[in-house]
Structures are given as structure tokens and as C-alpha cells.
Design a protein around this motif. Structure first.
Motif, short mmCIF file in Angstrom:
data_model
loop_
_atom_site.label_atom_id
_atom_site.label_comp_id
_atom_site.label_asym_id
_atom_site.label_seq_id
_atom_site.Cartn_x
_atom_site.Cartn_y
_atom_site.Cartn_z
N PRO A 109 0.64 -1.19 0.02
CA PRO A 109 -0.06 0.08 0.01
C PRO A 109 0.81 1.27 0.02
O PRO A 109 1.91 1.18 0.78
CB PRO A 109 -0.81 -0.13 1.38
N THR A 172 -8.59 -4.23 3.04
CA THR A 172 -8.60 -2.73 2.99
C THR A 172 -8.73 -2.27 4.39
O THR A 172 -8.06 -1.41 4.81
CB THR A 172 -9.53 -2.19 2.01
N ILE A 175 -5.18 -2.30 5.99
CA ILE A 175 -4.50 -1.28 5.43
C ILE A 175 -4.95 -0.09 6.24
O ILE A 175 -4.05 0.82 6.78
CB ILE A 175 -4.53 -0.99 3.96
N GLN A 178 -3.56 0.42 9.93
CA GLN A 178 -2.16 0.99 9.96
C GLN A 178 -2.31 2.47 9.71
O GLN A 178 -1.53 3.25 10.40
CB GLN A 178 -1.14 -0.07 9.14
#
Length: 197
Positions: A109, A172, A175, A178
Motif C-alpha cells: 500500500p 482494505t 491497511i 495501519q
């Protein structure tokens, strides 16, 4: 009253963990938009006819192709194909940790500031372009999680963000967790009370 802020400096200085043991490589771009004085994140809702993750919310992205010189090129090419974002419009801030998916991808990402404009979706892959406010993603009333026993990865936590009628979860969601932990005061729970699941 001002809304929440997104401090992208920790993303710029983050040393990402990289995964190289998966069959395929992919990349996504997490686009940050400033709208009405508040940060927003742009997502796509995947077309319902797609074989992998149909109808799910995701960041623009996809699998690496031979034309891509780097994995960042993959993210930018896919964002251009899916939402019409020009590479020159993306101010890439940094890279998050790679994640594994159940479809044997290592996904890298990237986070980028992008203009607040009308984007044009590729209707073969994208059912809808969705821009969600940071305030909604940070609202604890919109967040839930569960712990599952995954056949390959063991004990895992699934994150769900319910905002404006959309649910961000799965890869998703991981991600997004984070990104929020690096850039805001959001903290994902470390453990769950199994009796509540």
C-alpha cells in the motif's frame, strides 16, 4: 469547531515491512483528499461481477504487470485505470507494510495526497467511487472487530468500519488500521473478549 487532522509525516518516515513469499504481487494507492477543511479517503467499490472480492470496498489498485518497473508504478497505473488519476496528480507520501491476502497476493500500500476533483471510474472494475470523511472513520461508534481462526494465518482480527452506508473491511480494513494508527490517535484493540463474539 475543526475536524480531525491527518498527520502524514509518520507515513513518510515509516520503514515498511515487505513480504516476498506470496505467489503474486499487487499494490494499492490510499488517496487522501482535503474536502471542506477535513481529510477524506477515497475508496472504490468493486464491481459485483468480479471474480475476486466482488462488491467490496477497496483502495484503487491491482496486480503487478510486466509493464510496471516498480511496485509503485503498479499502484499508479491501476489508480489511473480505475479512477482516472494521473500519476502527476498523486503526491506520494510513503509506503505502508505489505499485507498478505487469501488470494496469495502480497499487497504493497502507498499513501498519496490527491486533488479533490471528479474522478471517472472504469465501470468494468469499479461500481462506485466513494469518498469517506476521516471523522466518520475515526468515530468509535462506526468501528467493530472480531477475531477469527484463519486456516492459514491462525488467530486474526477482522476490522469493520461502517461509514455513510458503506463497510470497509478485509484487506482494505487492515491497511486502513495501519494508516489511521500512524496518522491519528486511533488505536486498534489488541485483544478481544471471546464471550462477546
Amino acid at each position: 469547531m475543526s475536524g480531525p487532522t491527518l498527520n502524514l509525516d509518520p507515513v513518510a518516515s515509516h520503514q515498511p515491512l515487505e513480504i516476498d513469499d506470496q505467489e503474486y504481487d499487487a499494490a494499492v494507492l490510499a488517496p487522501v483528499i482535503e474536502r471542506d477543511g477535513e481529510p477524506h479517503l477515497l475508496f472504490t467499490r468493486r464491481a459485483d461481477h468480479l471474480g475476486e472480492h466482488p462488491g467490496q470496498m477497496s483502495f484503487p489498485g491491482g496486480g503487478a504487470e510486466p509493464v510496471d518497473e516498480t511496485i509503485l508504478d503498479t499502484a499508479l497505473r491501476e489508480a489511473n485505470e480505475e479512477i482516472g488519476l494521473e500519476s502527476a496528480e498523486a503526491e506520494v507520501v510513503g509506503q505502508l507494510d505489505d499485507i498478505r491476502t487469501i488470494t496469495e497476493y502480497a499487497v504493497t500500500p502507498f499513501v498519496a495526497r490527491v486533488p479533490d476533483r471528479e474522478y471517472v471510474r472504469d465501470d468494468r472494475e469499479v461500481a462506485e467511487i466513494v469518498v469517506l470523511p476521516l471523522s466518520g472513520l475515526l468515530d468509535r461508534d462506526n468501528y467493530e472487530y472480531e477475531r477469527r481462526d484463519h486456516p492459514y494465518y491462525g488467530d486474526i482480527v477482522i476490522h469493520y468500519f461502517h461509514v455513510d452506508g458503506y463497510t470497509v473491511w478485509g484487506a482494505t480494513g487492515r491497511i486502513l488500521v495501519q494508516l489511521l494508527e500512524l496518522t491519528t490517535d486511533f488505536e486498534a484493540p489488541e485483544r478481544v473478549d471471546r464471550s462477546t463474539l
